[in-house]
Design an enzyme around this catalytic site. Structure first.
Site, PDB file in Angstrom:
ATOM      1  N   ARG A 179       0.828  -1.216   0.000  1.00 43.76           N
ATOM      2  CA  ARG A 179       0.000   0.000   0.000  1.00 43.76           C
ATOM      3  C   ARG A 179       0.861   1.265   0.000  1.00 43.76           C
ATOM      4  O   ARG A 179       0.513   2.272   0.616  1.00 43.76           O
ATOM      5  CB  ARG A 179      -0.974   0.011   1.185  1.00 43.76           C
ATOM      6  CG  ARG A 179      -1.896  -1.198   1.225  1.00 43.76           C
ATOM      7  CD  ARG A 179      -2.826  -1.263   0.001  1.00 43.76           C
ATOM      8  NE  ARG A 179      -3.603  -2.499   0.024  1.00 43.76           N
ATOM      9  CZ  ARG A 179      -3.274  -3.608  -0.639  1.00 43.76           C
ATOM     10  NH1 ARG A 179      -2.192  -3.630  -1.402  1.00 43.76           N
ATOM     11  NH2 ARG A 179      -4.019  -4.679  -0.582  1.00 43.76           N
TER      12      ARG A 179
ATOM     13  N   SER B  54     -11.389  -0.880   2.985  1.00 44.65           N
ATOM     14  CA  SER B  54     -10.594  -1.498   4.049  1.00 44.65           C
ATOM     15  C   SER B  54      -9.943  -0.405   4.891  1.00 44.65           C
ATOM     16  O   SER B  54      -9.186   0.417   4.377  1.00 44.65           O
ATOM     17  CB  SER B  54      -9.525  -2.402   3.427  1.00 44.65           C
ATOM     18  OG  SER B  54      -8.794  -3.061   4.424  1.00 44.65           O
TER      19      SER B  54
ATOM     20  N   GLU C  51      -5.088   2.251   6.850  1.00 45.80           N
ATOM     21  CA  GLU C  51      -4.874   2.290   5.407  1.00 45.80           C
ATOM     22  C   GLU C  51      -5.609   3.487   4.824  1.00 45.80           C
ATOM     23  O   GLU C  51      -5.130   4.155   3.918  1.00 45.80           O
ATOM     24  CB  GLU C  51      -5.381   0.998   4.760  1.00 45.80           C
ATOM     25  CG  GLU C  51      -5.258   0.957   3.252  1.00 45.80           C
ATOM     26  CD  GLU C  51      -5.711  -0.377   2.681  1.00 45.80           C
ATOM     27  OE1 GLU C  51      -6.445  -0.357   1.676  1.00 45.80           O
ATOM     28  OE2 GLU C  51      -5.333  -1.421   3.235  1.00 45.80           O
TER      29      GLU C  51
END
Length: 301
Positions: A173, A223, A293
């Protein structure tokens, strides 16, 4: 007022909306107003806006298509740039070049239409091409780093550059543009020839898995947490007894504890408070500190 007059004079012809509620555009359905919400039609309009903002000392940021993001209730000062109109996708042999505002899921279907394999992993990931490159989006064992050839970026100074995939510092990420402030304006992907039926079946399988596991029927930011090494965030949250836990109008999904859903006119503050509570509770329960995230931006009320 002086800013408005200058904007109208110097950025004439560009789609700019003043004091626009961002809750109309975010996947969470929360967020205060942007001073100036901009929808550039091409990289030249984008560069004009960035150079104007820099010259006038006005802040600016790119919101992409606002999928994996929470905008605070006080909104965002200065220019907020959305890429809805920079959304063209072109296929050339085994490569696909897509502008930053192109829908990621739709782009995977263009790959399918052309019997190109390699993009199946992204067939259910909400968001834009630009955001996917920025985050090195991934699912089911695949990620953007596996297929990116290069991308064009606009630097914070308003200049266009090309970055090769090998220079992108891809990680989990993570990508180089998170460090530099460059804006992805298009990306080129290297795919491989495949069998249309096989590609379609794999996309249907992954879409079915996502529908079974994720609360797609509610507004959410996707998420919320990165995957902790050796663990799954959703499992840790569930084990801490937080499934269904609610603050205001936002709750931890019963379907997948890694998601927080807006069930009843929740606010950005509800999201922030719930995220903080989940991090603290999981830390107390398992001695693991979850890392966000989702990006949180803007000003609080």
């Amino acid at each position: 007022m002086q800013n408005l007059e200058k904007i109208n004079a110097e950025l004439q012809g560009i789609d700019i909306r003043f004091d626009e509620p961002l809750s109309h555009y975010t996947y969470t359905k929360v967020g205060g107003a942007a001073d100036f919400l901009v929808f550039p039609r091409n990289r030249y309009e984008l560069a004009r806006v960035v150079k104007f903002a820099n010259r006038e000392g006005l802040p600016w940021l790119v919101l992409g298509n606002a999928s994996n993001i929470i905008v605070r209730d006080g909104g965002i000062r200065g220019f907020v740039i959305m890429f809805d109109k920079l959304n063209s996708v072109a296929v050339d042999g085994y490569t696909i070049e897509a502008e930053a505002g192109a829908n990621l899921i739709e782009t995977t279907h263009i790959a399918l239409h052309n019997s190109l394999t390699g993009f199946e992993f992204a067939c259910g990931i909400p968001g834009s091409i630009g955001g996917a490159v920025f985050m090195n989006a991934g699912a089911y064992g695949g990620e953007i780093a596996h297929i990116l050839l290069s991308c064009k970026v606009l630097t914070p100074e308003g200049e266009v550059q090309t970055l090769e995939a090998r220079d992108m510092k891809f990680g989990y990420r993570h990508s180089l543009v998170q460090e530099t402030g460059d804006i992805v304006i298009s990306a080129k992907f290297a795919l491989a020839p495949g069998v249309h039926k096989t590609i379609r079946q794999e996309m249907e399988r992954l879409t079915h898995l996502r529908q079974l596991k994720q609360p797609l029927e509610y507004p959410s930011c996707g998420s919320v947490f990165k995957r902790p090494l050796g663990h799954f965030a959703g499992q840790l949250i569930s084990e801490a007894g937080l499934k269904g836990y609610r603050i205001g109008g936002v709750e931890v999904s019963e379907k997948h504890a890694g998601f927080m859903i807006n069930v009843d006119q929740g606010t950005a503050q509800d999201y922030e408070d719930l995220i903080a509570h989940v991090i603290e509770t999981v830390r107390e329960h398992s001695d693991i500190t979850l890392e966000r995230e989702v990006r949180i931006i803007g000003q609080s009320l």
